[in-house]
Design an enzyme around this catalytic site. Structure first.
Site, PDB file in Angstrom:
ATOM      1  N   ASP A 133       0.817  -1.226   0.000  1.00 30.87           N
ATOM      2  CA  ASP A 133       0.000   0.000   0.000  1.00 30.87           C
ATOM      3  C   ASP A 133       0.842   1.263   0.000  1.00 30.87           C
ATOM      4  OD1 ASP A 133      -2.274  -1.666   0.252  1.00 30.87           O
ATOM      5  OD2 ASP A 133      -1.958  -1.748   2.410  1.00 30.87           O
TER       6      ASP A 133
ATOM      7  N   GLY B 168       1.552   3.031  -2.599  1.00 34.96           N
ATOM      8  CA  GLY B 168       1.196   3.923  -3.715  1.00 34.96           C
ATOM      9  C   GLY B 168       1.880   3.487  -5.002  1.00 34.96           C
ATOM     10  N   LYS B 169       2.039   2.175  -5.147  1.00 30.59           N
ATOM     11  CA  LYS B 169       2.722   1.650  -6.338  1.00 30.59           C
ATOM     12  C   LYS B 169       1.903   1.872  -7.601  1.00 30.59           C
ATOM     13  CE  LYS B 169       3.119  -2.463  -4.413  1.00 30.59           C
ATOM     14  NZ  LYS B 169       2.826  -2.213  -2.997  1.00 30.59           N
TER      15      LYS B 169
ATOM     16  N   ASN C 268      -4.867 -10.425  -4.223  1.00 33.80           N
ATOM     17  CA  ASN C 268      -4.755  -9.796  -2.892  1.00 33.80           C
ATOM     18  C   ASN C 268      -4.270  -8.352  -3.045  1.00 33.80           C
ATOM     19  OD1 ASN C 268      -2.299 -10.806  -3.815  1.00 33.80           O
ATOM     20  ND2 ASN C 268      -1.570 -11.499  -1.825  1.00 33.80           N
ATOM     21  N   ALA C 269      -3.666  -8.041  -4.181  1.00 37.33           N
ATOM     22  CA  ALA C 269      -3.147  -6.684  -4.416  1.00 37.33           C
ATOM     23  C   ALA C 269      -4.300  -5.740  -4.761  1.00 37.33           C
ATOM     24  CB  ALA C 269      -2.161  -6.712  -5.579  1.00 37.33           C
ATOM     25  N   GLY C 270      -4.051  -4.466  -4.598  1.00 42.65           N
ATOM     26  CA  GLY C 270      -5.050  -3.471  -4.992  1.00 42.65           C
ATOM     27  C   GLY C 270      -4.320  -2.209  -5.410  1.00 42.65           C
ATOM     28  N   HIS C 271      -4.203  -1.997  -6.710  1.00 39.40           N
ATOM     29  CA  HIS C 271      -3.487  -0.823  -7.198  1.00 39.40           C
ATOM     30  C   HIS C 271      -4.497   0.229  -7.669  1.00 39.40           C
ATOM     31  CE1 HIS C 271       0.397  -3.306  -7.927  1.00 39.40           C
ATOM     32  NE2 HIS C 271       0.107  -3.122  -6.663  1.00 39.40           N
ATOM     33  N   THR C 272      -4.530   1.339  -6.935  1.00 38.02           N
ATOM     34  CA  THR C 272      -5.505   2.388  -7.242  1.00 38.02           C
ATOM     35  C   THR C 272      -4.865   3.429  -8.151  1.00 38.02           C
ATOM     36  OG1 THR C 272      -6.361   2.057  -5.033  1.00 38.02           O
ATOM     37  CG2 THR C 272      -7.102   4.039  -6.174  1.00 38.02           C
TER      38      THR C 272
ATOM     39  N   GLN D  60       2.262  -5.972  -3.107  1.00 39.57           N
ATOM     40  CA  GLN D  60       2.617  -5.977  -1.679  1.00 39.57           C
ATOM     41  C   GLN D  60       3.965  -5.270  -1.453  1.00 39.57           C
ATOM     42  OE1 GLN D  60       1.685  -9.443  -2.951  1.00 39.57           O
ATOM     43  NE2 GLN D  60      -0.368  -8.658  -2.776  1.00 39.57           N
TER      44      GLN D  60
ATOM     45  N   GLY E 212     -10.857  -3.009   2.186  1.00 42.17           N
ATOM     46  CA  GLY E 212     -11.485  -1.864   2.853  1.00 42.17           C
ATOM     47  C   GLY E 212     -11.121  -1.768   4.333  1.00 42.17           C
TER      48      GLY E 212
ATOM     49  N   ASP F 179       2.410  14.686   0.862  1.00 38.64           N
ATOM     50  CA  ASP F 179       1.423  15.728   1.220  1.00 38.64           C
ATOM     51  C   ASP F 179       0.703  15.416   2.526  1.00 38.64           C
ATOM     52  OD1 ASP F 179       0.463  13.560  -0.496  1.00 38.64           O
ATOM     53  OD2 ASP F 179      -1.514  14.448  -0.209  1.00 38.64           O
TER      54      ASP F 179
ATOM     55  N   TYR G 173       2.790  13.587  -4.302  1.00 42.96           N
ATOM     56  CA  TYR G 173       2.122  14.360  -3.254  1.00 42.96           C
ATOM     57  C   TYR G 173       0.620  14.478  -3.473  1.00 42.96           C
ATOM     58  CZ  TYR G 173       3.345  17.720  -6.879  1.00 42.96           C
ATOM     59  OH  TYR G 173       3.524  18.337  -8.092  1.00 42.96           O
TER      60      TYR G 173
END
Ligand code: IMP
Length: 422
Positions: free
Chosen positions: A13, A15-16, A38-42, A222, A300, A331, A407
């Site tokens: 998590d 920020g990749k 299992n990953a979650g890249h936003t 991860q 979540g 930031d 940022y």
């Protein structure tokens, strides 16, 4: 030809997603090589928010080919759902821009049920994502996994399911006392999913190794502290999240990744259980959580928050040959009244500033260095002296440069201090 790996340097998590997305714009191949959904890249694209779990970020760039290497554990049901979600936005994923290794191990519905049953009944829970990742890797190393190519062969698939499930039936019924789904139903579902996936299946290893020009981007999921070998075992995931996973999970032409970019949050977060030396239970931890919207992209769940831990970061740098750092979510710390950074630990009666494999991070007491807080709005080209000092502190400690500062969630909220893929 250029090659670059994106590695999370903490507990995931970091920020990749955003950095991978930006570098994917310059890449020809974007490759996932370990983990699973299992990953979650936003990634924020204009007014759209895209969360990718299994599909590489390369699909957001028309010219790039995305690959899922054989080191990934692949849940065909989750893939179908993600494909539907992604294709309902402006992005188009087809077998032209996404190829999947036919040798990925399959996550079946049994793996997910087992993962959840274990978590529910364990005296020490790991806090997994419940996606079946651990049980699927167990079957892989136990040499009884079903591979994606088996979904195209009904006879082999039936045999494979019977072998793989014989022991599980005992576990389900006797140990966890949960119902055991019918093999015939699973077989039917997997064969149906096989038809959907079949056009995507190829030998990804050869695509990677036959590549003679262009840029290759390896998209890690991860973070190093969740690596099965380097991480805070047993509170880890079941794959090699460190750069080593690229060698076994994808393949590297020429045997060397030229640049390893360690994505590092300006503070530390962790989801799930396990030791976390700099975890905060005060107003600063709450501020990080609130301002940084620290909730897992996959489950979540709220993320635990704490100050930046430099000995851990240095360990990740060594464990993954990280050659530069992308410092993200800077930031979030801007405007904090207090700014601390961990520079060592009291451990077994001694002061140390290094972490080693298997060290009991639950038994360390962090030693902090207080820094002058910074307050930057990131509007101009310059950073405040205080933020520059924070960055220099990190660079001096871990002995690699900070090449990127991020940022904010937008693609534009980033400064490149170094050029990647020249
Ligand atoms: P698993 O990968 O679902 O088996 O979970 C094992 C551990 O890794 C748990 O602590 C999870 O919270 C953590 N984990 C797995 N994937 C991620 C991720 O993408 N980000 C952060 N933590 C993760």
């Amino acid at each position: 030809m250029g090659s670059l790996a994106i590695i999370g340097s903490q507990w995931g998590d970091e920020g990749k997603g955003k950095i991978t997305d930006l570098l994917a714009a310059k890449s020809d191949l974007v490759i996932r090589y370990q983990g699973g959904n299992n990953a979650g890249h936003t990634i924020i694209v204009g007014d759209r928010k895209v969360i990718l779990h299994l599909i590489p970020s390369g699909v957001l760039h028309a010219h790039a080919l995305s690959l899922i290497g054989h080191g990934v554990v692949f849940d065909p049901r989750a893939f179908r759902q993600e494909l539907d979600e992604v294709n309902s936005s402006e992005t188009v994923v087809t077998s032209k821009n996404l190829k999947i290794s036919e040798n990925c191990s399959v996550i079946t519905s049994y793996h997910k049920l087992l993962d959840q049953a274990r978590e529910g009944s364990a005296t020490v829970s790991i806090g997994t994502t419940g996606r079946g990742i651990g049980p699927a890797y167990e079957d892989k190393v136990g040499r009884r996994a079903i591979l994606l190519k088996d979904l195209l062969d009904p006879i082999k698939l039936r045999q494979g399911l019977q072998e793989c499930l014989a022991e599980k039936e005992v576990l389900f019924k006797q140990k966890y006392k949960i119902s055991f789904p019918q093999i015939d139903n699973e077989l039917e579902d997997l064969l149906e999913l096989g038809k959907l996936i079949s056009p995507y299946l190829v030998d990804t290893f050869s695509i990677i190794n036959d590549k003679k020009d262009g840029n290759l981007l390896y998209e890690g999921a991860q973070g190093v502290m969740l690596d099965i070998d380097y991480g805070s075992y047993p509170f880890v995931t079941s794959s090699n999240t460190s750069a080593g996973g690229i060698h076994t999970g994808a393949g590297i032409p020429g045997g060397k990744v030229e640049e390893v970019l360690g994505i590092t949050k300006a503070y530390t977060t962790r989801v799930g259980e396990g030791p976390f030396p700099t975890e905060l239970f005060d107003k600063y931890g709450e501020q990080m959580s609130k301002v940084g919207h620290e909730f897992g992209a996959t489950t979540g769940r709220p993320r635990r928050c704490g100050w930046l831990d430099l000995p851990l970061l240095k360990y990740s740098v060594k464990a993954s040959n990280i050659s530069s750092i992308a410092l993200t979510k800077v930031d979030v710390l801007s405007g904090f009244e207090k700014l601390m950074v961990c520079t060592g630990y009291n451990y077994q009666g001694k002061k140390i500033d290094q972490v080693s494999v298997g060290m009991d991070l639950g038994a360390v007491e962090p030693i902090y260095h207080e820094m002058v807080p910074f307050n930057d709005d990131f509007k101009g080209d310059t950073l405040t002296r205080q933020l520059q000092d924070y960055i220099k502190m990190i660079e001096d400690f871990v002995e690699v440069p900070v090449g990127i500062i991020a940022y904010g969630p937008e693609r534009s909220e980033i400064k490149f201090l170094k050029e990647y893929f020249k």
